[in-house]
Design a protein around this motif. Structure first.
Motif, mmCIF file in Angstrom:
data_model
loop_
_atom_site.group_PDB
_atom_site.id
_atom_site.type_symbol
_atom_site.label_atom_id
_atom_site.label_comp_id
_atom_site.label_asym_id
_atom_site.label_seq_id
_atom_site.Cartn_x
_atom_site.Cartn_y
_atom_site.Cartn_z
ATOM 1 N N ASP A 1 11.149 -8.540 3.235
ATOM 2 C CA ASP A 1 12.083 -7.512 3.697
ATOM 3 C C ASP A 1 11.669 -6.154 3.129
ATOM 4 O O ASP A 1 11.282 -6.052 1.961
ATOM 5 N N GLU A 2 11.765 -5.108 3.980
ATOM 6 C CA GLU A 2 11.432 -3.733 3.562
ATOM 7 C C GLU A 2 10.001 -3.645 3.020
ATOM 8 O O GLU A 2 9.751 -3.103 1.938
ATOM 9 N N ILE A 3 9.047 -4.116 3.780
ATOM 10 C CA ILE A 3 7.666 -4.207 3.298
ATOM 11 C C ILE A 3 7.078 -2.856 2.922
ATOM 12 O O ILE A 3 6.221 -2.755 2.047
ATOM 13 N N ASN A 4 7.535 -1.775 3.559
ATOM 14 C CA ASN A 4 6.930 -0.473 3.275
ATOM 15 C C ASN A 4 7.558 0.243 2.091
ATOM 16 O O ASN A 4 7.220 1.394 1.803
ATOM 17 N N ARG A 5 8.455 -0.416 1.362
ATOM 18 C CA ARG A 5 9.058 0.232 0.194
ATOM 19 C C ARG A 5 8.177 0.120 -1.058
ATOM 20 O O ARG A 5 8.379 0.843 -2.023
ATOM 21 N N ALA A 6 7.221 -0.775 -1.025
ATOM 22 C CA ALA A 6 6.355 -0.975 -2.189
ATOM 23 C C ALA A 6 4.989 -0.338 -1.958
ATOM 24 O O ALA A 6 4.614 -0.020 -0.818
ATOM 25 N N ASN A 7 4.256 -0.160 -3.033
ATOM 26 C CA ASN A 7 2.864 0.284 -2.933
ATOM 27 C C ASN A 7 2.034 -0.942 -2.550
ATOM 28 O O ASN A 7 1.692 -1.761 -3.385
ATOM 29 N N LEU A 8 1.715 -1.058 -1.268
ATOM 30 C CA LEU A 8 1.129 -2.298 -0.762
ATOM 31 C C LEU A 8 -0.254 -2.581 -1.334
ATOM 32 O O LEU A 8 -0.620 -3.739 -1.514
ATOM 33 N N SER A 9 -1.017 -1.552 -1.599
ATOM 34 C CA SER A 9 -2.347 -1.772 -2.195
ATOM 35 C C SER A 9 -2.228 -2.455 -3.549
ATOM 36 O O SER A 9 -3.006 -3.353 -3.885
ATOM 37 N N ASN A 10 -1.231 -2.037 -4.335
ATOM 38 C CA ASN A 10 -1.036 -2.637 -5.649
ATOM 39 C C ASN A 10 -0.436 -4.036 -5.554
ATOM 40 O O ASN A 10 -0.780 -4.927 -6.323
ATOM 41 N N VAL A 11 0.474 -4.212 -4.603
ATOM 42 C CA VAL A 11 1.176 -5.490 -4.506
ATOM 43 C C VAL A 11 0.279 -6.585 -3.937
ATOM 44 O O VAL A 11 0.254 -7.713 -4.439
ATOM 45 N N LEU A 12 -0.473 -6.273 -2.896
ATOM 46 C CA LEU A 12 -1.274 -7.292 -2.217
ATOM 47 C C LEU A 12 -2.599 -7.563 -2.919
ATOM 48 O O LEU A 12 -3.078 -8.704 -2.922
ATOM 49 N N GLY A 13 -3.184 -6.523 -3.479
ATOM 50 C CA GLY A 13 -4.450 -6.722 -4.176
ATOM 51 C C GLY A 13 -5.497 -7.400 -3.299
ATOM 52 O O GLY A 13 -5.643 -7.077 -2.120
ATOM 53 N N VAL B 1 3.382 6.457 5.001
ATOM 54 C CA VAL B 1 2.912 5.823 6.225
ATOM 55 C C VAL B 1 2.170 4.539 5.868
ATOM 56 O O VAL B 1 1.417 4.487 4.900
ATOM 57 N N VAL B 2 2.419 3.502 6.630
ATOM 58 C CA VAL B 2 1.780 2.215 6.350
ATOM 59 C C VAL B 2 0.279 2.304 6.579
ATOM 60 O O VAL B 2 -0.187 2.940 7.528
ATOM 61 N N ASP B 3 -0.474 1.673 5.696
ATOM 62 C CA ASP B 3 -1.927 1.662 5.771
ATOM 63 C C ASP B 3 -2.403 1.160 7.136
ATOM 64 O O ASP B 3 -1.919 0.157 7.642
ATOM 65 N N PHE B 4 -3.369 1.871 7.731
ATOM 66 C CA PHE B 4 -3.878 1.467 9.045
ATOM 67 C C PHE B 4 -4.519 0.081 8.993
ATOM 68 O O PHE B 4 -4.498 -0.657 9.981
ATOM 69 N N ALA B 5 -5.097 -0.268 7.856
ATOM 70 C CA ALA B 5 -5.702 -1.595 7.730
ATOM 71 C C ALA B 5 -4.637 -2.683 7.815
ATOM 72 O O ALA B 5 -4.875 -3.753 8.384
ATOM 73 N N LEU B 6 -3.451 -2.406 7.256
ATOM 74 C CA LEU B 6 -2.363 -3.367 7.370
ATOM 75 C C LEU B 6 -1.902 -3.473 8.826
ATOM 76 O O LEU B 6 -1.622 -4.559 9.323
ATOM 77 N N ARG B 7 -1.837 -2.330 9.502
ATOM 78 C CA ARG B 7 -1.419 -2.339 10.910
ATOM 79 C C ARG B 7 -2.360 -3.205 11.749
ATOM 80 O O ARG B 7 -1.932 -3.874 12.676
ATOM 81 N N ARG B 8 -3.630 -3.191 11.414
ATOM 82 C CA ARG B 8 -4.599 -3.974 12.183
ATOM 83 C C ARG B 8 -4.420 -5.466 11.947
ATOM 84 O O ARG B 8 -4.685 -6.280 12.828
ATOM 85 N N ARG B 9 -3.971 -5.844 10.766
ATOM 86 C CA ARG B 9 -3.877 -7.256 10.411
ATOM 87 C C ARG B 9 -2.562 -7.910 10.856
ATOM 88 O O ARG B 9 -2.478 -9.115 10.926
ATOM 89 N N PHE B 10 -1.552 -7.080 11.111
ATOM 90 C CA PHE B 10 -0.258 -7.598 11.521
ATOM 91 C C PHE B 10 0.035 -7.205 12.965
ATOM 92 O O PHE B 10 -0.425 -6.172 13.452
#
Length: 462
Positions: free
Chosen positions: A299-311, A358-367
């Protein structure tokens, strides 16, 4: 005779939509008719309505409802036009996104709608000027090519379909000119526009289930109150899946989501214990139970720093990824080359949260991405009039980006009128006020202020 019949038809429709042509001091329009025999030979023949402040003849300003007729049963062209003298009173109206949004729905592949209605320098495209169905009007269209922001070819103006198109264009012009003054007028306009603007009935749940089954990793995005989280849980249940849930926030880290170590506060000696995050728990469960579907809801995936969270696990979300020699370490002694086939992810994203990056474009490509829009619901607790008014203001004044700020249907569900009034006062009013303070929806500020003043006796600018 055909021209006179259509002229009478458009006068009757104008009255039905709220125009009162017999008013002596407050006329709704000036009717123009330039259909003499010589003009009908591709020499500028037209008729229709222009702004009430214009003259009955000669050049004119501002938006008009215009029809270019023809002889010998050849197609006509029905248009929203602009006087050759340009703008005098209507420039601000021309900048409202809702005007273009409306007329774009009234035109199809045999018509045209400009991307900017305030533009009177760009000519019509070749799809209109060189259209084989309009060669008998070629010179006339060329004369007005820069001042026709929306137009539609009509094969037979007296046919049911022809009258439907003409009625819709007049209804659009009536909205522009604010002719309607009562419910009867507004209903007549809605009825005329309904065949063109009604939303297709889409089964969101079915669409999402099919998309999840195919793509596996999915983001549900939309304004607040549109039911994204509720839908994610419902789809997971209907998927007959084991569900894991986490809500991201600004402090969510790799150690929360995947793996980390934490101090043991119950031990007198300083010591640490390993902690598996929700992703690792869900992943291990999927591997150990390969015959069972597993859905991880973020839930609320864009609230976190995704680069740090996903690694490093970011790599694993590649669409249709084949197993490779690359192993990704999830935690000590736990490495995988590919996510299991029974592992799915549904994430949600609030598009109205302006503080988020803004959500990372690389994430947009994967989802895969599925958008939710506010829409009325069938429920006795749903206050459709308040929802419709807020939606109308957003549709008319907001840009494409600002449409994602519209409060969803969840805001308009209340068990009583008093509860709905409180929802407006303590939820919707502060939300709109915050938007305006951020410089958003500026064109709509007076409309919103008028709505709140009449609905809850409260001004946005006190």
């Amino acid at each position: 005779m055909k021209i006179e019949n259509v002229r009478q038809f458009i006068r009757e429709k104008a009255i039905e939509f709220g125009a009162k042509p017999d008013n002596e001091h407050n006329k709704p329009y000036i009717e123009r008719n330039n259909t003499k025999p010589d003009t009908l030979k591709d020499n500028g023949a037209f008729f229709g309505f222009i702004h009430s402040e214009e003259e009955a003849s000669g050049p004119f300003h501002d938006f008009s409802f215009t029809i270019f007729p023809s002889e010998n049963d050849k197609p006509w062209l029905v248009c929203l036009g602009i006087g050759s003298s340009g703008f005098k009173n209507d420039y601000e109206v021309a900048t409202y996104p809702g005007l273009r949004r409306l007329f774009s729905k009234l035109t199809n592949d045999r018509g045209f709608c400009k991307s900017d209605f305030s533009d009177i320098e760009t000519s019509l495209p070749k799809s209109i000027t060189n259209n084989s169905d309009l060669q008998h009007l070629k010179n006339t269209i060329k004369t007005y090519t820069k001042v026709l922001p929306a137009c539609q070819i009509v094969d037979d103006p007296e046919s049911t379909k022809g009258k439907e198109i003409i009625s819709a264009f007049i209804a659009g012009y009536a909205k522009l000119r604010e002719w309607p003054t009562n419910k009867s007028h507004r209903k007549a306009i809605s009825d005329a526009l309904e065949p063109f603007i009604k939303d297709e009935s889409i089964d969101d749940e079915l669409e999402i289930r099919n998309l999840l089954d195919k793509r596996k990793f999915l983001v549900l995005q939309g304004p607040p109150g549109t039911g994204k989280t509720r839908m994610a849980k419902k789809v997971a249940d209907e998927f007959d899946a084991k569900t894991f849930f986490i809500q991201f926030h600004a402090e969510t880290a790799f150690s929360d989501f995947i793996y980390g170590i934490r101090p043991d506060i119950d031990n007198k000696q300083l010591s640490y214990h390993k902690t598996e995050g929700i992703f690792t728990q869900a992943l291990k469960y999927a591997i150990d139970n390969h015959n069972e579907r597993v859905v991880l809801i973020i839930d609320e995936i864009n609230r976190a720093n995704l680069s740090n969270v996903l690694g490093p696990i970011f790599y694993l979300f590649e669409y249709k990824m084949e197993e490779s020699d690359v192993e990704i370490e999830i935690s000590p002694n736990f490495k995988i080359k590919k996510l299991p086939e029974n592992f799915y992810v549904i994430a949600t994203m609030n598009t109205a949260d302006r503080s988020l990056a803004v959500v990372d474009f690389a994430l947009r490509r994967r989802f895969a991405w599925y958008s939710f829009k506010p829409k009325p619901i069938n429920s006795r607790n749903f206050h459709k009039e308040d929802f419709a008014k807020i939606q109308e203001i957003f549709n008319w004044y907001s840009s494409s980006g600002e449409l994602s700020l519209q409060p969803g249907q969840g805001y308009f569900s209340a068990e009583s009128d008093k509860e709905m009034e409180n929802r407006i006062r303590y939820e919707i009013f502060p939300l709109i006020k915050e938007y305006l303070q951020e410089g958003l929806l500026k064109n709509a500020k007076e409309e919103f202020n008028n709505y709140f003043a009449s609905r809850i006796n409260q001004s946005l600018f006190e």
